[in-house]
Write an enzyme that holds these catalytic residues in place. Structure first.
Site, PDB file in Angstrom:
ATOM      1  N   HIS A 289       4.718   1.755   7.512  1.00  0.00           N
ATOM      2  CA  HIS A 289       4.890   2.864   6.497  1.00  0.00           C
ATOM      3  C   HIS A 289       5.254   2.089   5.257  1.00  0.00           C
ATOM      4  O   HIS A 289       6.211   1.598   5.112  1.00  0.00           O
ATOM      5  CB  HIS A 289       5.739   4.070   6.816  1.00  0.00           C
ATOM      6  CG  HIS A 289       6.040   4.965   5.767  1.00  0.00           C
ATOM      7  ND1 HIS A 289       7.295   5.332   5.475  1.00  0.00           N
ATOM      8  CD2 HIS A 289       5.162   5.845   5.326  1.00  0.00           C
ATOM      9  CE1 HIS A 289       6.958   6.555   4.609  1.00  0.00           C
ATOM     10  NE2 HIS A 289       5.930   6.722   4.591  1.00  0.00           N
TER      11      HIS A 289
ATOM     12  N   GLU B 212       0.309   1.141   5.682  1.00  0.00           N
ATOM     13  CA  GLU B 212       0.136   2.115   4.950  1.00  0.00           C
ATOM     14  C   GLU B 212       0.613   1.917   3.550  1.00  0.00           C
ATOM     15  O   GLU B 212       1.454   1.479   3.493  1.00  0.00           O
ATOM     16  CB  GLU B 212       0.649   3.540   5.429  1.00  0.00           C
ATOM     17  CG  GLU B 212       0.460   4.984   4.827  1.00  0.00           C
ATOM     18  CD  GLU B 212       1.661   5.148   3.847  1.00  0.00           C
ATOM     19  OE1 GLU B 212       1.463   6.286   3.188  1.00  0.00           O
ATOM     20  OE2 GLU B 212       2.440   4.383   3.688  1.00  0.00           O
TER      21      GLU B 212
ATOM     22  N   ASP C  35       0.835   3.505  -0.874  1.00  0.00           N
ATOM     23  CA  ASP C  35       0.512   4.866  -1.795  1.00  0.00           C
ATOM     24  C   ASP C  35      -0.092   4.269  -3.294  1.00  0.00           C
ATOM     25  O   ASP C  35       0.376   3.206  -3.683  1.00  0.00           O
ATOM     26  CB  ASP C  35       1.976   5.255  -2.188  1.00  0.00           C
ATOM     27  CG  ASP C  35       2.569   5.754  -0.866  1.00  0.00           C
ATOM     28  OD1 ASP C  35       2.207   6.743  -0.325  1.00  0.00           O
ATOM     29  OD2 ASP C  35       3.608   5.062  -0.431  1.00  0.00           O
TER      30      ASP C  35
ATOM     31  N   HIS D 185       5.285   4.262  -4.339  1.00  0.00           N
ATOM     32  CA  HIS D 185       5.233   5.634  -3.647  1.00  0.00           C
ATOM     33  C   HIS D 185       5.575   6.759  -4.628  1.00  0.00           C
ATOM     34  O   HIS D 185       5.086   7.729  -4.935  1.00  0.00           O
ATOM     35  CB  HIS D 185       6.312   5.766  -2.655  1.00  0.00           C
ATOM     36  CG  HIS D 185       6.724   7.005  -1.990  1.00  0.00           C
ATOM     37  ND1 HIS D 185       7.522   8.009  -2.431  1.00  0.00           N
ATOM     38  CD2 HIS D 185       6.057   7.602  -1.155  1.00  0.00           C
ATOM     39  CE1 HIS D 185       7.535   9.049  -1.567  1.00  0.00           C
ATOM     40  NE2 HIS D 185       6.531   8.985  -0.910  1.00  0.00           N
TER      41      HIS D 185
ATOM     42  N   GLU E  15      -2.965   6.057   0.698  1.00  0.00           N
ATOM     43  CA  GLU E  15      -2.679   7.446   0.510  1.00  0.00           C
ATOM     44  C   GLU E  15      -2.982   7.546  -0.893  1.00  0.00           C
ATOM     45  O   GLU E  15      -2.456   6.690  -1.687  1.00  0.00           O
ATOM     46  CB  GLU E  15      -1.346   7.794   0.715  1.00  0.00           C
ATOM     47  CG  GLU E  15      -0.874   9.168   0.283  1.00  0.00           C
ATOM     48  CD  GLU E  15       0.418   9.793   0.611  1.00  0.00           C
ATOM     49  OE1 GLU E  15       0.866  10.855   0.161  1.00  0.00           O
ATOM     50  OE2 GLU E  15       1.096   8.836   1.540  1.00  0.00           O
TER      51      GLU E  15
END
Length: 298
Positions: free
Chosen positions: A41, A68, A70, A83, A151
């Site tokens: 993450h 992962e 952002d 993020h 994301e």
């Protein structure tokens, strides 16, 4: 493509690791794995500052195949990996630009953001770490032979970010057949954003962050391959319901859950049959589900 119910598979085959540098990884997203894939993450953010290249490298060091991240957009249109929609929490922006409150990403140029320290808040050994651009991030993931769960963060703040993100991915070679076949997933909390990605590049695998009602799953199955809920909202029955539908690429829909950082929760969600577990401490999750899988075959 119309969603259609399928029987939930009960026999699982252990995935063969495709990339030698990460040989410790035993399972991979793709439907029929003996244990869920583990996804770092924001990189291995329990051990290095989130969404930095150092966190990507730490995940690779731990043997984690999937990372992962952002994506946000700067004032001058550069895509950066961060993020929050502001820079306060994970950089020294208040010191460098004290008169620029509320320090929103969209109000700063890429050059200004490149000046910020994105590592000292986490630990002195990371002083000088920078906010990477999306290009820099995917290049590091490629260098490490890793895979990317990307994301689209706050797409409502950045009209057109879906097309721009796909353009960066295309420019860096991430939309060729090997990448879209097994090394890239694009996800978002926005169903509209994910639908747009699917319409622009139907070959790209997508995921929706949230827990839609079972009654709504047929509609989601038309444009997303994954339903990715918080672990607190997850049940064995819900996972089975998602698995009972075929996604837009003709495969069983998948479930990746977030954010799991302890062994007990990892074992619980793995027992539900999830396909992926997103974690700040991916080594803890990997070791827990591996031990569980090994015990099951003894």
């Amino acid at each position: 493509m119309h969603a259609r119910a399928v029987a939930v598979t009960t026999t699982a085959l252990l995935g063969v690791a495709l990339l030698a540098p990460l040989s410790h990884a035993r399972a991979d997203l793709g439907g029929d794995a003996a244990e869920p894939s583990v996804i770092a993450h924001r990189g291995a953010s329990g051990y290095a500052p989130e969404n930095t290249l150092a966190a990507v490298d730490k995940a690779a060091e731990l043997g984690i195949r999937w990372v992962e991240n952002d994506v946000q957009r700067t004032r001058d249109g550069e895509l950066v990996v961060l993020h929050d929609d502001n820079l306060r929490r994970t950089t020294d922006v208040e010191e460098v630009f004290p008169d620029r409150a509320p320090w929103k990403v969209k109000d700063f140029t890429a050059a200004e953001i490149a000046r910020l320290d994105a590592g000292s808040w986490f630990g002195s050994e990371y002083a000088g770490a920078r906010v990477p651009t999306l290009k820099q991030y995917v290049d590091r993931v490629e260098h490490n032979h890793q895979k990317l769960l990307l994301e689209l963060k706050n797409p409502q703040l950045y009209p057109g970010i879906e097309r721009e993100t796909l353009k960066v991915l295309a420019n860096e070679g991430w939309l060729d057949r090997p990448h879209v076949a097994g090394r890239l997933i694009v996800q978002s909390f926005s169903a509209d954003s994910i639908r747009t990605v699917h319409e622009l590049k139907p070959a790209v695998k997508t995921g929706f962050l949230g827990t839609p009602s079972v009654a709504d799953l047929p509609a989601y199955a038309k444009f997303t391959d994954q339903i990715n809920p918080s672990y607190g909202s997850l049940t064995r029955g819900y996972v089975a319901s998602v698995h009972a539908f075929t996604g837009p690429h003709g495969r069983r829909m998948e479930v990746s859950t977030w954010t799991v950082d302890d062994a007990d929760t990892a074992r619980r969600v793995a027992a539900y049959g999830v396909d992926g577990v997103i974690s700040n401490r991916p080594d803890v999750v990997r070791d827990a589900v591996r031990e569980m899988a090994d015990s099951a075959v003894r």
